[in-house]
Design a protein around this motif. Structure first.
Motif, PDB file in Angstrom:
ATOM      1  N   GLY A 168       0.795  -1.223   0.000  1.00  0.00           N
ATOM      2  CA  GLY A 168       0.000   0.000   0.000  1.00  0.00           C
ATOM      3  C   GLY A 168       0.828   1.275   0.000  1.00  0.00           C
ATOM      4  N   GLY A 169       2.158   1.141  -0.050  1.00  0.00           N
ATOM      5  CA  GLY A 169       3.018   2.322  -0.002  1.00  0.00           C
ATOM      6  C   GLY A 169       2.747   3.297  -1.123  1.00  0.00           C
ATOM      7  N   GLY A 170       2.250   2.760  -2.237  1.00  0.00           N
ATOM      8  CA  GLY A 170       1.991   3.609  -3.393  1.00  0.00           C
ATOM      9  C   GLY A 170       0.855   4.586  -3.232  1.00  0.00           C
ATOM     10  N   MET A 171       0.014   4.394  -2.229  1.00  0.00           N
ATOM     11  CA  MET A 171      -1.152   5.280  -2.048  1.00  0.00           C
ATOM     12  C   MET A 171      -0.758   6.751  -2.155  1.00  0.00           C
ATOM     13  N   LEU A 172       0.286   7.148  -1.451  1.00  0.00           N
ATOM     14  CA  LEU A 172       0.792   8.512  -1.592  1.00  0.00           C
ATOM     15  C   LEU A 172       2.045   8.538  -2.462  1.00  0.00           C
ATOM     16  N   GLN A 173       2.937   7.578  -2.256  1.00  0.00           N
ATOM     17  CA  GLN A 173       4.266   7.638  -2.871  1.00  0.00           C
ATOM     18  C   GLN A 173       4.237   7.587  -4.401  1.00  0.00           C
ATOM     19  N   ASP A 174       3.253   6.875  -4.964  1.00  0.00           N
ATOM     20  CA  ASP A 174       3.204   6.717  -6.423  1.00  0.00           C
ATOM     21  C   ASP A 174       2.334   7.760  -7.119  1.00  0.00           C
ATOM     22  N   GLN A 175       1.722   8.666  -6.370  1.00  0.00           N
ATOM     23  CA  GLN A 175       0.880   9.683  -7.013  1.00  0.00           C
ATOM     24  C   GLN A 175       1.707  10.508  -7.988  1.00  0.00           C
ATOM     25  N   GLN A 176       1.139  10.758  -9.148  1.00  0.00           N
ATOM     26  CA  GLN A 176       1.865  11.467 -10.187  1.00  0.00           C
ATOM     27  C   GLN A 176       1.779  12.985  -9.985  1.00  0.00           C
ATOM     28  N   ILE A 177       2.939  13.609  -9.958  1.00  0.00           N
ATOM     29  CA  ILE A 177       3.053  15.063  -9.851  1.00  0.00           C
ATOM     30  C   ILE A 177       3.803  15.528 -11.086  1.00  0.00           C
ATOM     31  N   ASP A 178       3.149  16.237 -11.981  1.00  0.00           N
ATOM     32  CA  ASP A 178       3.805  16.700 -13.208  1.00  0.00           C
ATOM     33  C   ASP A 178       4.528  15.549 -13.902  1.00  0.00           C
ATOM     34  N   GLY A 179       3.874  14.414 -13.960  1.00  0.00           N
ATOM     35  CA  GLY A 179       4.429  13.288 -14.716  1.00  0.00           C
ATOM     36  C   GLY A 179       5.449  12.441 -13.981  1.00  0.00           C
ATOM     37  N   GLN A 180       5.696  12.782 -12.719  1.00  0.00           N
ATOM     38  CA  GLN A 180       6.639  11.971 -11.927  1.00  0.00           C
ATOM     39  C   GLN A 180       5.979  11.548 -10.627  1.00  0.00           C
ATOM     40  N   PRO A 181       6.305  10.341 -10.147  1.00  0.00           N
ATOM     41  CA  PRO A 181       5.710   9.946  -8.874  1.00  0.00           C
ATOM     42  C   PRO A 181       6.231  10.806  -7.716  1.00  0.00           C
ATOM     43  N   LEU A 182       5.392  10.924  -6.702  1.00  0.00           N
ATOM     44  CA  LEU A 182       5.727  11.739  -5.526  1.00  0.00           C
ATOM     45  C   LEU A 182       7.068  11.332  -4.919  1.00  0.00           C
ATOM     46  N   TYR A 183       7.351  10.000  -4.928  1.00  0.00           N
ATOM     47  CA  TYR A 183       8.582   9.576  -4.251  1.00  0.00           C
ATOM     48  C   TYR A 183       9.822  10.168  -4.902  1.00  0.00           C
ATOM     49  N   ARG A 184       9.701  10.587  -6.172  1.00  0.00           N
ATOM     50  CA  ARG A 184      10.847  11.221  -6.828  1.00  0.00           C
ATOM     51  C   ARG A 184      11.153  12.597  -6.227  1.00  0.00           C
ATOM     52  N   MET A 185      10.123  13.259  -5.696  1.00  0.00           N
ATOM     53  CA  MET A 185      10.376  14.546  -5.032  1.00  0.00           C
ATOM     54  C   MET A 185      11.208  14.322  -3.775  1.00  0.00           C
ATOM     55  N   VAL A 186      10.886  13.241  -3.067  1.00  0.00           N
ATOM     56  CA  VAL A 186      11.660  12.938  -1.858  1.00  0.00           C
ATOM     57  C   VAL A 186      13.072  12.524  -2.265  1.00  0.00           C
ATOM     58  N   ALA A 187      13.156  11.745  -3.353  1.00  0.00           N
ATOM     59  CA  ALA A 187      14.476  11.313  -3.849  1.00  0.00           C
ATOM     60  C   ALA A 187      15.334  12.523  -4.226  1.00  0.00           C
ATOM     61  N   GLN A 188      14.696  13.511  -4.822  1.00  0.00           N
ATOM     62  CA  GLN A 188      15.455  14.701  -5.208  1.00  0.00           C
ATOM     63  C   GLN A 188      15.993  15.422  -3.979  1.00  0.00           C
TER      64      GLN A 188
END
Lengths: 306, 306
Positions: A168-188
């Motif tokens: 279920g981690g994707g519930m928030l983490q996989d949400q697309q923000i401007d074509g990228q999943p949310l977790y990429r913002m944290v990765a950045q």
């Protein structure tokens, strides 16, 4: 005096052990070998003492084999203040045995409250003396900064939850923000902080938690955070295999540590070890499971080049 | 035997006290009144004992006035295991004095690890005995469910971080997903869980943390989670005013509790109370600050109808 740098210390420990296995210390009452359980499961002081004794027994076996242990705070907190005394003793014991201690607390808060967690936990000079701590990012960058600042001062490390191993981690983490999943913002964010905490190993002291259960994302995130250590949960009991972790490593076999908790510490209950060892030889089962995991990782990933 | 239900107990306590003030127990060494500080700040056992004594003194003053206290775990954890002993003692003392105890730990993990936190903390029958616990949602719905299940069994409550009070909270929380901010997804989860934990008061045991510093979002989220208690941080020191909290309440003045930590417990250092009370009469300053906050909320919000 050489200042501590968690990223470099982890690189040295992984290199010395020639494997990246982290043994998760998740004591659970109903899984302890028979000799540890008494008829006093509702007495949390007794339970905490059993957890401490059991974890010391695990550390005795794994300390010569692996670079780090990862106590899970939840199981100690579940025992109340006695559990926290046991946790402190377990952490001290692991350090005495030469292990790096990655504390899995997933702490998070804002401002000076985040700083209180950081000052309490981070670095060998702190009261808890963890080498690294897991932290959770929902509260945003200004909630992570106090941890990063204290980590820099103390030479300790952090692992920020980026892409977790649960279904279920994707519930928030996989949400697309401007074509990228949310977790990429944290990765950045992690990648930026890594640039300011780079060590001589090429790795920083600010790492990321990325689950073994999402191998494609492991590869993607390896590129996004080239200088960050990954703490990879989800191996074994949660379904991740050695092959699934392959993309977490750089070409020299560094860059990731792979956690296994239940699969190692309760190996005496796994079908493949139960008959050979059983409850009374549980420590031999821990050793066998650790060695088997090391062999699998060395066979299936760049870890073999260490 | 009447089963516990946190949502109803909070409604009863707020109604009885005729105000929704939660006093945050955030002990900080450098802010303690002079009598509590000794020359032993680096001895964490001494520090923990001072925190306990100070928090007991706060509780003595506020217990007749407000429905609940909110210990911040970070400041106790910062003192190591001794701090956790102090925390347990403070929680016990608050309960003895008739206070509901909302523990601010922002815990989060997956599966049986989340369950360990929940079983340790939630409900008066647990080892810690909190009436409610704050939890963090980055790991997704399957990480929140174990907390909700244990809360249902034990009659305890939860406050899920939805929209936090810090300036950087928006980094993840405000990201737009299909035209709605991410925090609305968490709010929807809270609203769904509220439907399955509704009490006779019309309020559930699964609530939300929504900061006073974002009054427009408070109004929006009140509509999105009509049956959920809000725990509102950010009042006072962080800039939120009584008027900013107005939309958090329903028309009868229920539905939200407003936390104030530093503004109350360290009132003896605030300009408006320092000259009247000073360090030696710090408890009178706590009483005055609490009464002033109650008066402001009653004047500016529907709390006046309680």
């Amino acid at each position: 005096m050489v200042l501590a740098h968690f990223g470099d210390e982890l690189a040295a420990a992984v290199g010395r052990c020639r494997n990246p296995v982290v043994v998760g210390l998740d004591p659970r009452w109903d899984k302890l070998p028979a000799g540890f359980r008494q008829d006093l499961a509702d007495n949390y002081t007794v339970r905490a003492e059993a957890y401490e004794k059991f974890c010391r027994g695990v550390i005795d076996v794994v300390a010569p084999l692996v670079p780090a242990v990862k106590p899970q705070v939840a199981f100690f907190e579940e025992c109340g203040p006695s559990g926290m005394v046991a946790l402190a003793n377990v952490m001290n014991y692991a350090r005495e045995k030469g292990q790096l201690v990655i504390l899995d607390g997933k702490r998070n808060d804002i401002g000076s409250t985040a700083e209180a967690y950081a000052r309490g936990y981070l670095g060998r000079g702190s009261v808890w003396g963890a080498d690294a701590l897991t932290i959770s990012p929902y509260l945003g960058a200004d909630s992570l900064e106090p941890f990063v600042e204290v980590a820099k001062e103390s030479g300790a490390g952090l692992f920020v939850l980026v892409k977790t191993s649960n279904p279920g981690g994707g519930m928030l983490q996989d949400q697309q923000i401007d074509g990228q999943p949310l977790y990429r913002m944290v990765a950045q964010y992690v990648a930026e902080q890594s640039n300011s905490t780079l060590g001589q190993s090429g790795y920083s002291s600010v790492g990321a938690v990325v689950g073994a259960t999402y191998p494609d994302q492991l590869a993607e995130l390896r590129s996004a955070m080239p200088n960050s250590w990954f703490l990879v949960p989800g191996y074994g009991s949660q379904g991740g295999t050695a092959k699934d972790t392959a993309h977490a490593f750089d070409s020299l076999g560094l860059g990731a540590v792979i956690n296994n908790s239940r699969g190692i510490i309760f190996a005496h209950q796994r079908p493949e070890y139960r008959d050979r060892f059983g409850d009374s030889n549980w420590q031999d089962a821990v050793a066998a499971a650790t060695e088997d995991m090391i062999a699998q990782l060395r066979a299936e990933t760049a870890v073999g080049k260490l």
